[in-house]
Design an enzyme around this catalytic site. Sequence first.
Site, PDB file in Angstrom:
ATOM      1  N   ASN A  11       6.370  -3.741 -13.321  1.00  0.00           N
ATOM      2  CA  ASN A  11       6.248  -3.637 -11.856  1.00  0.00           C
ATOM      3  C   ASN A  11       5.685  -5.151 -11.396  1.00  0.00           C
ATOM      4  O   ASN A  11       5.712  -6.008 -12.238  1.00  0.00           O
ATOM      5  CB  ASN A  11       5.105  -2.688 -11.648  1.00  0.00           C
ATOM      6  CG  ASN A  11       5.312  -2.185 -10.125  1.00  0.00           C
ATOM      7  OD1 ASN A  11       5.647  -2.835  -9.409  1.00  0.00           O
ATOM      8  ND2 ASN A  11       5.011  -0.688 -10.354  1.00  0.00           N
ATOM      9  N   THR A  12       5.110  -5.236 -10.377  1.00  0.00           N
ATOM     10  CA  THR A  12       4.560  -6.652 -10.015  1.00  0.00           C
ATOM     11  C   THR A  12       3.536  -7.018 -10.648  1.00  0.00           C
ATOM     12  O   THR A  12       2.847  -6.296 -11.138  1.00  0.00           O
ATOM     13  CB  THR A  12       4.583  -6.601  -8.356  1.00  0.00           C
ATOM     14  OG1 THR A  12       3.470  -5.389  -8.196  1.00  0.00           O
ATOM     15  CG2 THR A  12       5.705  -6.549  -7.468  1.00  0.00           C
ATOM     16  N   CYS A  38      -0.920   2.510  -9.890  1.00  0.00           N
ATOM     17  CA  CYS A  38      -1.504   3.028  -8.695  1.00  0.00           C
ATOM     18  C   CYS A  38      -3.016   3.297  -9.143  1.00  0.00           C
ATOM     19  O   CYS A  38      -3.294   3.713 -10.169  1.00  0.00           O
ATOM     20  CB  CYS A  38      -1.121   4.485  -8.174  1.00  0.00           C
ATOM     21  SG  CYS A  38       0.829   4.112  -7.783  1.00  0.00           S
ATOM     22  N   GLY A  58      12.553  -7.592 -12.923  1.00  0.00           N
ATOM     23  CA  GLY A  58      11.590  -8.558 -12.481  1.00  0.00           C
ATOM     24  C   GLY A  58      12.516 -10.127 -12.291  1.00  0.00           C
ATOM     25  O   GLY A  58      12.754 -10.577 -13.436  1.00  0.00           O
ATOM     26  N   LYS A  65       7.054   3.397 -15.552  1.00  0.00           N
ATOM     27  CA  LYS A  65       7.192   2.041 -15.200  1.00  0.00           C
ATOM     28  C   LYS A  65       5.644   1.360 -15.367  1.00  0.00           C
ATOM     29  O   LYS A  65       4.762   1.889 -14.601  1.00  0.00           O
ATOM     30  CB  LYS A  65       7.728   1.996 -13.405  1.00  0.00           C
ATOM     31  CG  LYS A  65       7.743   0.551 -13.149  1.00  0.00           C
ATOM     32  CD  LYS A  65       8.450   0.429 -11.753  1.00  0.00           C
ATOM     33  CE  LYS A  65       8.534  -0.919 -11.275  1.00  0.00           C
ATOM     34  NZ  LYS A  65       9.225  -0.876  -9.886  1.00  0.00           N
ATOM     35  N   ASN A  75       5.829   5.563 -11.430  1.00  0.00           N
ATOM     36  CA  ASN A  75       5.242   4.173 -10.916  1.00  0.00           C
ATOM     37  C   ASN A  75       3.500   4.595 -11.212  1.00  0.00           C
ATOM     38  O   ASN A  75       2.945   5.293 -10.381  1.00  0.00           O
ATOM     39  CB  ASN A  75       5.437   4.019  -9.572  1.00  0.00           C
ATOM     40  CG  ASN A  75       4.695   2.870  -9.056  1.00  0.00           C
ATOM     41  OD1 ASN A  75       3.979   2.160  -9.900  1.00  0.00           O
ATOM     42  ND2 ASN A  75       4.773   2.523  -7.529  1.00  0.00           N
ATOM     43  N   GLY A 115      15.342  -6.190  -7.456  1.00  0.00           N
ATOM     44  CA  GLY A 115      14.234  -6.014  -6.489  1.00  0.00           C
ATOM     45  C   GLY A 115      14.521  -7.170  -5.404  1.00  0.00           C
ATOM     46  O   GLY A 115      15.173  -7.155  -4.445  1.00  0.00           O
ATOM     47  N   THR A 116      13.510  -7.873  -5.679  1.00  0.00           N
ATOM     48  CA  THR A 116      13.309  -9.156  -4.333  1.00  0.00           C
ATOM     49  C   THR A 116      14.560  -9.957  -4.022  1.00  0.00           C
ATOM     50  O   THR A 116      14.860 -10.004  -2.701  1.00  0.00           O
ATOM     51  CB  THR A 116      12.271  -9.892  -4.857  1.00  0.00           C
ATOM     52  OG1 THR A 116      11.090  -9.293  -5.073  1.00  0.00           O
ATOM     53  CG2 THR A 116      12.122 -10.872  -3.746  1.00  0.00           C
ATOM     54  N   GLY A 172       0.735  -1.169  -0.150  1.00  0.00           N
ATOM     55  CA  GLY A 172      -0.042   0.080  -0.139  1.00  0.00           C
ATOM     56  C   GLY A 172       0.911   1.110   0.081  1.00  0.00           C
ATOM     57  O   GLY A 172       0.521   2.242   0.602  1.00  0.00           O
TER      58      GLY A 172
HETATM   59  C1  LIG Z   1       8.361  -5.220  -0.939  1.00  0.00           C
HETATM   60  C2  LIG Z   1       8.271  -4.525  -2.194  1.00  0.00           C
HETATM   61  C3  LIG Z   1       8.010  -2.998  -2.444  1.00  0.00           C
HETATM   62  C4  LIG Z   1       8.017  -2.481  -3.472  1.00  0.00           C
HETATM   63  N1  LIG Z   1       7.786  -1.175  -3.694  1.00  0.00           N
HETATM   64  C5  LIG Z   1       7.745  -0.512  -4.890  1.00  0.00           C
HETATM   65  C6  LIG Z   1       7.540   0.739  -4.922  1.00  0.00           C
HETATM   66  O1  LIG Z   1       7.381   1.570  -4.030  1.00  0.00           O
HETATM   67  N2  LIG Z   1       7.385   1.208  -6.179  1.00  0.00           N
HETATM   68  C7  LIG Z   1       7.603   0.630  -7.331  1.00  0.00           C
HETATM   69  O2  LIG Z   1       7.434   1.327  -8.436  1.00  0.00           O
HETATM   70  N3  LIG Z   1       7.626  -0.558  -7.589  1.00  0.00           N
HETATM   71  C8  LIG Z   1       7.672  -1.163  -6.200  1.00  0.00           C
HETATM   72  N4  LIG Z   1       8.130  -2.487  -5.989  1.00  0.00           N
HETATM   73  C9  LIG Z   1       8.311  -3.477  -7.627  1.00  0.00           C
HETATM   74  C10 LIG Z   1       9.702  -3.558  -7.707  1.00  0.00           C
HETATM   75  O3  LIG Z   1      10.125  -2.367  -7.829  1.00  0.00           O
HETATM   76  C11 LIG Z   1       9.824  -4.665  -8.895  1.00  0.00           C
HETATM   77  O4  LIG Z   1       9.229  -3.778  -9.802  1.00  0.00           O
HETATM   78  C12 LIG Z   1       9.201  -5.770  -8.793  1.00  0.00           C
HETATM   79  O5  LIG Z   1       9.103  -6.317  -7.665  1.00  0.00           O
HETATM   80  C13 LIG Z   1       9.735  -6.765  -9.819  1.00  0.00           C
HETATM   81  O6  LIG Z   1      11.025  -6.854  -9.454  1.00  0.00           O
HETATM   82  P1  LIG Z   1      11.745  -8.126  -8.494  1.00  0.00           P
HETATM   83  O7  LIG Z   1      11.136  -9.524  -9.185  1.00  0.00           O
HETATM   84  O8  LIG Z   1      13.319  -8.050  -8.877  1.00  0.00           O
HETATM   85  O9  LIG Z   1      11.311  -7.783  -7.108  1.00  0.00           O
HETATM   86  C14 LIG Z   1       8.012  -3.187  -4.854  1.00  0.00           C
HETATM   87  C15 LIG Z   1       8.333  -4.667  -4.794  1.00  0.00           C
HETATM   88  C16 LIG Z   1       8.431  -5.169  -3.355  1.00  0.00           C
HETATM   89  C17 LIG Z   1       8.734  -6.897  -3.315  1.00  0.00           C
END
Ligand SMILES: Cc1cc2nc3c(=O)[nH]c(=O)nc-3n(C[C@H](O)[C@H](O)[C@H](O)COP(=O)(O)O)c2cc1C
Length: 326
Positions: free
Chosen positions: A195-196, A131, A247, A168, A128, A269-270, A73
């Site tokens: 993004n996710t 939203c 990703g 994004k 981003n 990211g993760t 959130g």
């Molecule tokens: C805990 C968490 C917080 C995240 N916060 C944001 C955020 O604030 N803004 C955003 O654009 N993406 C956010 N993401 C998405 C990541 O930047 C990324 O796009 C997504 O997790 C895929 O990459 P990954 O598989 O390497 O994590 C978040 C992801 C995670 C897991």
Amino acid sequence: MSDRLGTVLGPLELPNPVMTASGCGGTGRELAQFFDLTRLGAFVTTSVMARPRAGRPTPRVTETPSGLLTAMGLPGPGIETFLENDLPWLSEHDVRTIVSVAGNSVEEYGELARRLRHVPGVAAIEVNIACPNVEDRGRVFAWHPTAAASVVRAVRDHARPGTPIFAKLAPDVTDIVTIALACVDAGADGLTLINTMEGMAIDPKTLRPALSGVSGGLSGPAVRPVAVRCVYQVHAALPSTPIIGVGGVATGLDALEFILAGASAVAVGTAVFHDPTAGPRVLRELDEALAARRIGRLADAVGLAHKPAGYVPPQVRAEEPAEERL
Ligand SMILES: Cc1cc2nc3c(=O)[nH]c(=O)nc-3n(C[C@H](O)[C@H](O)[C@H](O)COP(=O)(O)O)c2cc1C
């Protein structure tokens, strides 16, 4: 580190292509305990919003067999505190910083770009757009080309002229190329993909959704094939638009996969949650992977997977017989 790794993303030039993904590097101070953040191509901030937000109630995170499911959130202190505390810290430490902004209305995105207009230390803005738009029954901006474009235009109109802007995108759309085109037409210099993805888990003990937000964003290795597909499709349609691939990047070979698909940079990211040094490690492994394939410059590998089989980039060492090239 070799000089093969420099990368150009439109108006943004970076010494190397590895970044942190938004939301996964905290404020920067947390990761700085593990390595010097100037070693990254760039640090991407957690999305900052116009006002402080507590985020969703817990539980906000659950693990899946090959990734995380999160519904945070977008908790955060808001732009005021960000400009007072976080951005100056990053600036003082010479960290190339891409500021991620998020809003719930077009106006809010414009306001954020305006607030960033006169402050030093903003290498680029990442928008981003995953939203909910309160003015459109909570429909996510990233799902619709017109809504996505209106956000990018608002940021472009209010940001300091010349500031590189990356939109994004979210992967759960019917045609990501249409959204990408709309964002570029609206003034984005580049795109961050992805993004996710929206996912859900149900707890067999409580017999209820595992997350308080019911559904959440899936990240980690599970989404990498989706992200690579998005990068590949968008690069095919918009070959001169710079892409930051995100990703499931956890190794140098993962990063290489994104580069071959058409990304000029990647964000980790993760993977950072179980290996805080994942960024510099991925960078070192990518450098080794390029060297092992005799690719002299990162730029020669960008989009290589689109070339016909047998194509050899110009920088591949000429003395190597073709059949010995990896
Ligand atoms: C805990 C968490 C917080 C995240 N916060 C944001 C955020 O604030 N803004 C955003 O654009 N993406 C956010 N993401 C998405 C990541 O930047 C990324 O796009 C997504 O997790 C895929 O990459 P990954 O598989 O390497 O994590 C978040 C992801 C995670 C897991």
